[in-house]
Structures are given as structure tokens and as C-alpha cells.
Design a protein around this motif. Structure first.
Motif, PDB file in Angstrom:
ATOM      1  N   SER A 324       0.809  -1.221   0.000  1.00 31.47           N
ATOM      2  CA  SER A 324       0.000   0.000   0.000  1.00 31.47           C
ATOM      3  C   SER A 324       0.843   1.272   0.000  1.00 31.47           C
ATOM      4  O   SER A 324       1.672   1.473   0.894  1.00 31.47           O
ATOM      5  CB  SER A 324      -0.921   0.022   1.227  1.00 31.47           C
ATOM      6  N   PRO A 325       0.626   2.173  -0.975  1.00 33.64           N
ATOM      7  CA  PRO A 325       1.306   3.468  -0.957  1.00 33.64           C
ATOM      8  C   PRO A 325       0.656   4.441   0.038  1.00 33.64           C
ATOM      9  O   PRO A 325       1.162   5.537   0.242  1.00 33.64           O
ATOM     10  CB  PRO A 325       1.147   3.958  -2.404  1.00 33.64           C
ATOM     11  N   GLU A 326      -0.472   4.036   0.625  1.00 29.79           N
ATOM     12  CA  GLU A 326      -1.172   4.851   1.606  1.00 29.79           C
ATOM     13  C   GLU A 326      -1.096   4.176   2.978  1.00 29.79           C
ATOM     14  O   GLU A 326      -0.889   2.961   3.076  1.00 29.79           O
ATOM     15  CB  GLU A 326      -2.644   5.032   1.196  1.00 29.79           C
ATOM     16  N   PRO A 327      -1.296   4.938   4.052  1.00 31.00           N
ATOM     17  CA  PRO A 327      -1.152   4.355   5.393  1.00 31.00           C
ATOM     18  C   PRO A 327      -2.268   3.398   5.801  1.00 31.00           C
ATOM     19  O   PRO A 327      -2.100   2.625   6.746  1.00 31.00           O
ATOM     20  CB  PRO A 327      -1.127   5.581   6.311  1.00 31.00           C
ATOM     21  N   ALA A 328      -3.404   3.453   5.112  1.00 32.11           N
ATOM     22  CA  ALA A 328      -4.526   2.584   5.449  1.00 32.11           C
ATOM     23  C   ALA A 328      -4.956   1.789   4.228  1.00 32.11           C
ATOM     24  O   ALA A 328      -4.884   2.258   3.093  1.00 32.11           O
ATOM     25  CB  ALA A 328      -5.707   3.403   5.978  1.00 32.11           C
ATOM     26  N   VAL A 329      -5.406   0.554   4.482  1.00 30.88           N
ATOM     27  CA  VAL A 329      -5.853  -0.346   3.420  1.00 30.88           C
ATOM     28  C   VAL A 329      -7.281  -0.803   3.706  1.00 30.88           C
ATOM     29  O   VAL A 329      -7.618  -1.136   4.841  1.00 30.88           O
ATOM     30  CB  VAL A 329      -4.938  -1.584   3.332  1.00 30.88           C
ATOM     31  N   LEU A 330      -8.094  -0.804   2.664  1.00 24.43           N
ATOM     32  CA  LEU A 330      -9.439  -1.369   2.732  1.00 24.43           C
ATOM     33  C   LEU A 330      -9.503  -2.524   1.745  1.00 24.43           C
ATOM     34  O   LEU A 330      -9.236  -2.347   0.559  1.00 24.43           O
ATOM     35  CB  LEU A 330     -10.495  -0.313   2.367  1.00 24.43           C
ATOM     36  N   VAL A 331      -9.835  -3.707   2.227  1.00 18.56           N
ATOM     37  CA  VAL A 331     -10.049  -4.866   1.367  1.00 18.56           C
ATOM     38  C   VAL A 331     -11.541  -5.156   1.327  1.00 18.56           C
ATOM     39  O   VAL A 331     -12.180  -5.298   2.373  1.00 18.56           O
ATOM     40  CB  VAL A 331      -9.287  -6.104   1.876  1.00 18.56           C
ATOM     41  N   VAL A 332     -12.086  -5.207   0.116  1.00 17.06           N
ATOM     42  CA  VAL A 332     -13.526  -5.413  -0.055  1.00 17.06           C
ATOM     43  C   VAL A 332     -13.763  -6.716  -0.800  1.00 17.06           C
ATOM     44  O   VAL A 332     -13.186  -6.961  -1.863  1.00 17.06           O
ATOM     45  CB  VAL A 332     -14.166  -4.242  -0.838  1.00 17.06           C
ATOM     46  N   SER A 333     -14.627  -7.559  -0.234  1.00 20.29           N
ATOM     47  CA  SER A 333     -14.986  -8.813  -0.865  1.00 20.29           C
ATOM     48  C   SER A 333     -16.512  -8.902  -0.920  1.00 20.29           C
ATOM     49  O   SER A 333     -17.205  -7.896  -0.786  1.00 20.29           O
ATOM     50  CB  SER A 333     -14.389  -9.989  -0.078  1.00 20.29           C
ATOM     51  N   ASP A 334     -17.031 -10.096  -1.082  1.00 24.39           N
ATOM     52  CA  ASP A 334     -18.473 -10.305  -1.214  1.00 24.39           C
ATOM     53  C   ASP A 334     -19.107 -10.391   0.167  1.00 24.39           C
ATOM     54  O   ASP A 334     -19.121 -11.440   0.800  1.00 24.39           O
ATOM     55  CB  ASP A 334     -18.729 -11.598  -1.995  1.00 24.39           C
ATOM     56  N   GLY A 335     -19.617  -9.273   0.664  1.00 27.04           N
ATOM     57  CA  GLY A 335     -20.297  -9.265   1.948  1.00 27.04           C
ATOM     58  C   GLY A 335     -19.412  -9.072   3.155  1.00 27.04           C
ATOM     59  O   GLY A 335     -19.892  -9.134   4.293  1.00 27.04           O
ATOM     60  N   GLU A 336     -18.127  -8.825   2.957  1.00 28.27           N
ATOM     61  CA  GLU A 336     -17.246  -8.537   4.088  1.00 28.27           C
ATOM     62  C   GLU A 336     -16.089  -7.655   3.633  1.00 28.27           C
ATOM     63  O   GLU A 336     -15.738  -7.615   2.448  1.00 28.27           O
ATOM     64  CB  GLU A 336     -16.731  -9.820   4.744  1.00 28.27           C
ATOM     65  N   ALA A 337     -15.540  -6.935   4.584  1.00 27.62           N
ATOM     66  CA  ALA A 337     -14.427  -6.030   4.298  1.00 27.62           C
ATOM     67  C   ALA A 337     -13.518  -5.976   5.511  1.00 27.62           C
ATOM     68  O   ALA A 337     -13.916  -6.313   6.634  1.00 27.62           O
ATOM     69  CB  ALA A 337     -14.940  -4.633   3.955  1.00 27.62           C
TER      70      ALA A 337
END
Length: 407
Positions: A324-337
Motif C-alpha cells: 500500500s502506498p497509503e497508510p490505510a488499506v481497505l479490502v472489499v470482498s463479497d459481503g465482508e471487508a
């Protein structure tokens, strides 16, 4: 949907546990909480106090188990955050500024028991701290004095076979991660002979090769160098089930989220090594495969990873550490993150805010899908991570917009 809770005061907590006829341990689904519950379970077993250990994936799941507890002589210990914890017989280990494992260590010592330093240190590592740092210094000194750990060159993996350990580790990300054949080929120049009989020079060569591959990989960010540095020069555990503290922590993390029953048995000292390693391998394989095929997007302060399927929290942590080039990461999947961060800033307000937004459908006033998601939203908060489970019909853009609003 409150995330506030009170951490147990050692004296009152000890009194409640010592007088309880039955103790329920309700743990957060991560390696730190699993280690903490294992330490407490062992202390209760030493006192011949009946107990039960369960793992709750979300705050709502843990809260329901707390509310379902009954019996005037019973006590409940929640390792992590839960609602309905104001009763006198409910104790909560949920400090925001220290691993739950260290809170459990305090309780165990107050009960007159001796905590397992290897399990405790693995829990500290799983909680995002270095073994021996801060309050855990005496645990490391104890383990060193007793010959339970020794620092050596190499990489922190759970198995003596470095190919097996490195291929499935979620503590690093290299071009060959997730693929044992590619890992074996990459290590060919560093391993000369039997991988079960490696000396210090062999481990040093392996760690150098791994570090170069990690920081030189396509997509690696500057943070990758610091991240892989924390996995080098591990504390080996020559008499333990797993080869290093960091490897033990990796296994605990995997089991907490995929096979909590096996994880609980492991933390309590039962012989479940092979089952634990199989679950850990599958967890690592899925995480690296999903990250390989993921879509990505960059926003101000947030890196978004979209996947079809996979362990979202492990993927978020790998991406935050290496991609990640940013300090926070969001991972998005099918119905959960999942949300992970490299910084020490708490994620509680962000995760709770996103959950509220999804429940009310406020991110899109015209979206019936978001409005209908309501009661289906559940979440959890740990050290530098957050987890969300919601209606699969909620689209990715809705989640991204909500996270950006509260970051």
C-alpha cells in the motif's frame, strides 16, 4: 453499537475468577486474543475450575454469548470488545494500548499461576508488538533464561522447512508467496542440502535472499523494507511445536479466523500441530492468491483492494505492510471487508461509523440495497485492524465512500 468497555482490574478480576464455579472465556477472533484465552484457560485448569472457550467473529457475536451466560456462580471473561459487559460477573480485557495477552498475563499471575512465556510472546507478536518490547521484556528474559527461545539469523516461520514456512507465511509478501514450487526455486541458491539441518550461515543466506525478493518485487512500497525487517532474526523456539515465535503467531492468527476450535486447542497446549499447519497453509495460500488477482484503487490516505474471495483481514495486513502506498488499506470482498493500518491511530471510530452508515443507508439515500442491509451489519475492532460483515448486495463503492468519510 457501543465499542466502549472496561478492562478488568487485576484484584477484582482475580477475586471473581477464584470464586467462580464455571468460567466462560469469549475471545476476539485474532491470534492475540487466542493466546490470551489459552493462558487463562491453563490457569483455570490448574485450579480445577470448569471453563469453556469460544471465539466470536464480531462484537455482536461475542455480546450475544455474554448475554446468554447464566448462573449466579458463573463468571465470563471477554477478550476483546463486547456489549452487555457491565454485570459484576463479566470481565473484559479490551485495552486499546496493549495486547490482550499482556492483560491475561497479569490476571494469570494474580491467580498464582505461571504463564507460558512462549505462548505469551507469540500473542504479543500477533498483537503487533515486537517480542521483548515494553511490558513484555521480562517475558522474553524469562524465556531466554529457561532456554525456551534463542535469537538466530533467518526468517520467522512456523516450520523447520523454510520452503514450507515461507511459501504460506502472511508475515511477508514476495513474488513467490503462496506457491511452494516457486519458493523452492527462489531459495535454490540459499539451501544446499537437507533443509532440516540448516546452520546459521544457511539461515543468513535465506534471510538475505528473502529480503531482496520482498523489497525488489513489483508493487513493493517503501514500507516493505521495515515490514520484512520485523520478520528477520527471529526468536527460535527449539523445544516448541513451531519453529519461531513469529511463526507461532502467524498460525494463531490463521486459526483464530478459520478454525477457532483448533486454535483454542492449540493455545491450551493440545497436540494439534498437523491440523493447525494444514489450516495455516490454506489460509496463506488463499490470501496470497487473492492478492495476486486483486483489483486496486488509490485514494487520499486509503488504498483499496478488491477481491472475489479470500481472508480479508490477512490480505489487508499484507497489503498494508508491503503493497500500500497509503497508510490505510481497505479490502472489499463479497459481503465482508477489512481495514488495516500501518499507523498507531485507532480504527474503532472508523469501523463503527461505517457500520452505522451501512445500517441507515445514509451513504446513498436512493439505495434500497443499503437501507435493507440494516440488521445484517456486524463488525469487529482489533489492534490496527477492523472487520465488517454486511449484506452482499451492498456494492463496493458504498463501502469505499463510507470508509473515506470516517477516515
Amino acid at each position: 453499537m457501543s465499542t466502549e468497555g472496561r478492562s478488568a482490574e487485576p484484584v477484582s478480576a482475580t477475586s471473581a475468577l477464584e470464586s467462580a464455579g464455571f468460567v466462560r472465556l469469549v475471545a476476539r477472533a485474532d491470534g492475540d486474543a487466542l493466546a490470551a484465552s489459552g493462558l487463562l484457560a491453563s490457569a483455570l485448569a490448574d485450579r480445577e475450575t470448569p471453563f469453556q472457550v469460544t471465539v466470536g467473529r464480531t462484537i455482536a457475536a461475542r455480546s450475544e454469548r455474554v448475554r446468554a451466560a447464566s448462573g449466579e456462580d458463573d463468571a465470563t471473561v471477554v477478550v476483546g470488545t463486547a456489549d452487555a459487559t457491565e454485570a459484576d460477573n463479566v470481565l473484559q480485557l479490551a485495552a486499546a494500548d496493549r495486547p490482550a495477552t499482556l492483560e491475561a498475563v497479569d490476571l494469570v499471575r494474580e491467580m498464582g499461576a505461571t504463564p507460558d512465556p512462549v505462548l505469551a510472546l507469540a500473542g504479543v507478536v500477533a498483537g503487533g508488538s515486537d517480542p521483548g518490547a515494553g511490558e513484555s521484556e521480562w517475558l522474553l528474559e524469562t524465556a531466554l533464561e529457561r532456554g525456551l527461545v534463542e535469537q538466530r539469523p533467518g526468517v520467522a516461520v512456523p516450520t523447520a522447512d523454510p520452503v514450507d514456512g515461507l511459501a504460506y507465511s502472511t508475515r511477508l509478501r514476495a513474488p513467490w508467496s503462496g506457491d511452494p514450487d516457486a519458493t523452492r526455486e527462489a531459495l535454490a541458491d540459499a539451501i544446499d542440502g537437507d533443509s532440516d539441518d540448516l546452520d546459521a550461515d544457511d539461515h543468513r543466506a535465506i534471510s538475505s535472499l528473502v529480503a531482496l525478493d520482498v523489497v525488489g518485487a513489483d508493487g513493493a512500497v517503501d514500507a516493505a523494507a521495515a515490514s520484512i525487517g520485523r520478520a528477520l532474526r527471529p526468536y527460535a523456539t527449539p523445544e516448541h511445536t513451531f519453529a519461531t515465535l513469529g511463526g507461532f503467531a502467524d498460525v494463531l492468527e490463521a486459526l483464530a479466523r478459520t478454525e477457532p476450535g483448533t486454535g483454542t486447542a492449540l493455545a491450551m497446549g493440545h497436540d494439534v500441530r498437523e491440523a493447525a499447519l494444514e489450516a495455516w497453509r490454506e489460509h496463506g495460500r488463499r490470501a496470497h492468491a487473492a492478492l495476486e488477482d486483486a483489483s486496486t484503487g488509490r485514494y487520499d490516505g486509503l488504498f483499496v483492494v478488491g477481491i472475489d474471495d479470500g481472508p480479508v483481514e490477512a490480505i489487508a495486513q499484507i497489503a498494508a505492510a508491503y503493497r500500500s502506498p497509503e497508510p490505510a488499506v481497505l479490502v472489499v470482498s463479497d459481503g465482508e471487508a477489512a481495514i488495516a493500518t500501518r499507523g498507531a491511530d485507532p480504527l474503532g471510530a472508523t469501523v463503527e461509523g461505517v457500520a452505522r452508515e451501512l445500517e441507515t443507508g445514509a451513504t446513498d439515500a436512493d439505495s434500497e440495497t443499503a437501507a435493507d442491509a440494516g440488521a445484517a451489519v456486524e463488525y469487529d475492532i482489533g489492534h490496527r485492524r477492523g472487520y465488517l460483515r454486511y449484506d452482499p448486495d451492498v456494492d463496493e463503492s458504498t463501502i469505499i465512500a463510507a470508509v473515506r468519510e470516517f477516515r
